[in-house]
Enzyme design. Structure first.
Site, PDB file in Angstrom:
ATOM      1  N   GLY A   1       0.840  -1.208   0.000  1.00 60.59           N
ATOM      2  CA  GLY A   1       0.000   0.000   0.000  1.00 60.59           C
ATOM      3  C   GLY A   1       0.874   1.258   0.000  1.00 60.59           C
ATOM      4  O   GLY A   1       0.642   2.194  -0.768  1.00 60.59           O
ATOM      5  N   HIS A   2       1.900   1.269   0.852  1.00 64.03           N
ATOM      6  CA  HIS A   2       2.805   2.426   0.880  1.00 64.03           C
ATOM      7  C   HIS A   2       3.542   2.563  -0.463  1.00 64.03           C
ATOM      8  O   HIS A   2       3.751   3.672  -0.948  1.00 64.03           O
ATOM      9  CB  HIS A   2       3.876   2.245   1.961  1.00 64.03           C
ATOM     10  CG  HIS A   2       3.343   2.209   3.361  1.00 64.03           C
ATOM     11  ND1 HIS A   2       3.361   1.083   4.137  1.00 64.03           N
ATOM     12  CD2 HIS A   2       2.783   3.181   4.125  1.00 64.03           C
ATOM     13  CE1 HIS A   2       2.849   1.352   5.323  1.00 64.03           C
ATOM     14  NE2 HIS A   2       2.478   2.608   5.349  1.00 64.03           N
TER      15      HIS A   2
ATOM     16  N   SER B   1      -2.189  -3.205   6.052  1.00 64.05           N
ATOM     17  CA  SER B   1      -1.941  -2.270   7.156  1.00 64.05           C
ATOM     18  C   SER B   1      -0.739  -2.782   7.924  1.00 64.05           C
ATOM     19  O   SER B   1      -0.562  -4.003   8.078  1.00 64.05           O
ATOM     20  CB  SER B   1      -3.163  -2.234   8.096  1.00 64.05           C
ATOM     21  OG  SER B   1      -2.794  -1.673   9.343  1.00 64.05           O
ATOM     22  N   SER B   2       0.059  -1.860   8.440  1.00 63.71           N
ATOM     23  CA  SER B   2       1.200  -2.273   9.264  1.00 63.71           C
ATOM     24  C   SER B   2       0.706  -3.030  10.491  1.00 63.71           C
ATOM     25  O   SER B   2       1.407  -3.878  11.031  1.00 63.71           O
ATOM     26  CB  SER B   2       2.006  -1.058   9.688  1.00 63.71           C
ATOM     27  OG  SER B   2       2.459  -0.375   8.541  1.00 63.71           O
TER      28      SER B   2
ATOM     29  N   GLY C   1      -3.134   7.319   1.560  1.00 64.86           N
ATOM     30  CA  GLY C   1      -3.969   6.162   1.242  1.00 64.86           C
ATOM     31  C   GLY C   1      -5.432   6.392   1.599  1.00 64.86           C
ATOM     32  O   GLY C   1      -5.745   7.038   2.604  1.00 64.86           O
TER      33      GLY C   1
ATOM     34  N   ASP D   1      -7.236   5.118   5.143  1.00 68.06           N
ATOM     35  CA  ASP D   1      -7.460   6.076   6.230  1.00 68.06           C
ATOM     36  C   ASP D   1      -8.335   7.200   5.676  1.00 68.06           C
ATOM     37  O   ASP D   1      -7.877   8.330   5.471  1.00 68.06           O
ATOM     38  CB  ASP D   1      -6.106   6.603   6.735  1.00 68.06           C
ATOM     39  CG  ASP D   1      -5.273   5.492   7.332  1.00 68.06           C
ATOM     40  OD1 ASP D   1      -5.522   5.123   8.479  1.00 68.06           O
ATOM     41  OD2 ASP D   1      -4.385   4.975   6.633  1.00 68.06           O
TER      42      ASP D   1
HETATM   43  O1  PAF Z   1      -1.047   7.396   7.774  1.00 70.09           O
HETATM   44  C1  PAF Z   1       0.003   7.435   8.439  1.00 70.09           C
HETATM   45  O2  PAF Z   1       0.876   6.565   8.330  1.00 70.09           O
HETATM   46  C2  PAF Z   1       0.224   8.572   9.401  1.00 70.09           C
HETATM   47  O3  PAF Z   1      -0.958   8.934  10.045  1.00 70.09           O
HETATM   48  C3  PAF Z   1       0.911   9.798   8.764  1.00 70.09           C
HETATM   49  C4  PAF Z   1       0.035  10.431   7.689  1.00 70.09           C
HETATM   50  C5  PAF Z   1       2.240   9.389   8.168  1.00 70.09           C
HETATM   51  C6  PAF Z   1       1.162  10.880   9.836  1.00 70.09           C
HETATM   52  O4  PAF Z   1       1.986  10.392  10.852  1.00 70.09           O
END
Ligand code: PAF
Length: 282
Positions: free
Chosen positions: A36-37, A187-188, A149, A152
């Site tokens: 996802g990242h 998700s982590s 993403g 969230d």
């Molecule tokens: O979505 C996340 O991983 C965090 O909430 C973010 C946007 C990096 C802020 O710490």
């Protein structure tokens, strides 16, 4: 890819990029990167010449008793993944670099209304912590584009309003949820699930999908959500919320067409979130 730990080095590097006329894309993360990242990095690449990812486990967005200490920190693996995905600069500051006066004395950013309810209801102060760190990162990186993403969903809405209200000249790009083959949103926090919980977890998306089909077919909203909460509990989740909102997170009214079904639910000690967008019938 260059990994930078300190603000002056980040400013120098990005200042040079800007002088060369390069467009900068930002991907803020808390590390422990998954596909996802990496799709955020890929999207940023389409919109910018230089991609900056950040890894910072932001203490300001964790409440008392939440998983700040347990949150997975996997910098070496993350660096390799970012490099392979074509990221140019990784900014991975220490907490004192971003919050030199300590957390208590830190100036904070609060985005009213859209931060309230849903995850903001069950995690008081969470979105103030997100809005604060994201504002700092926007000021440090001064990106043209920033990618977040859609998993969230509320966070994305908070950041869109933050950018609008504080007049940041930044285009916010929402990136679709990446799911495992069985439908679980990546998700982590999925790494916290034991084998049984991991086998149950995809039920979250299956239940949302069934509810969406019912709502799109005109089923009454209240009864559908009530049956969804029962289904979640029967599947082994402890639901935090299950709500239907207009796509902008306002209340659903008779004229709402574009909507979103959002949930957060605990499986054991792991809190999972997911959402599906839908079009309501006339
Ligand atoms: O979505 C996340 O991983 C965090 O909430 C973010 C946007 C990096 C802020 O710490």
């Amino acid at each position: 890819m260059r990994t930078l730990r300190e603000i002056p080095a980040l400013r120098d590097t990005l200042g040079e990029c800007r002088r060369r006329g390069q467009r900068i894309g930002l991907v803020p993360t808390m590390g422990n990167l998954h596909a996802g990242h990496l799709s955020l990095v890929e999207t940023a690449r389409h919109h910018a010449d230089v991609v900056v990812a950040t890894i910072f486990v932001n203490p300001l967005q964790f409440g008392a008793g939440e998983d700040l200490d347990a949150y997975p920190r996997t910098l070496a693996e993350d660096q390799a993944k970012l490099e392979a995905a074509g990221c140019d600069v990784l900014f991975a500051p220490a907490t004192r670099e971003l919050y030199p006066r300590g957390l208590e004395r830190q100036t904070r950013v609060c985005v009213p209304e859209v931060s309230e309810g849903l995850c903001g209801g069950s995690r008081p102060g969470h979105f103030d912590g997100v809005s604060t760190v994201v504002s700092i990162l926007f000021n440090l990186v001064q990106p043209d584009v920033a990618c977040f993403g859609e998993k969230d969903y509320q966070q994305l809405a908070v950041i869109r309003k933050l950018v609008d209200d504080l007049h940041f000249p930044i285009r916010i790009v929402g990136v679709p949820i990446v799911r495992a083959d069985d439908g679980l949103a990546l998700s982590s926090r999925n790494g916290y699930l034991d084998a049984d919980e991991r086998a149950t977890a995809p039920e979250l998306q299956r239940i949302l999908t069934e509810l969406r089909a019912a709502l799109q077919a005109g089923a009454p909203i209240e009864a559908t959500l009530a049956s969804g909460l029962t289904r979640l509990s029967e599947a082994g989740f402890i639901p935090d919320y299950l709500e239907l909102r207009a796509a902008d997170l306002g209340p659903v009214t008779a004229s709402t067409r574009e909507a979103v079904l959002l949930t957060a639910a605990r499986l054991g000690t792991t809190r999972l979130i997911d959402n599906l967008t839908l079009t309501l019938p006339r």
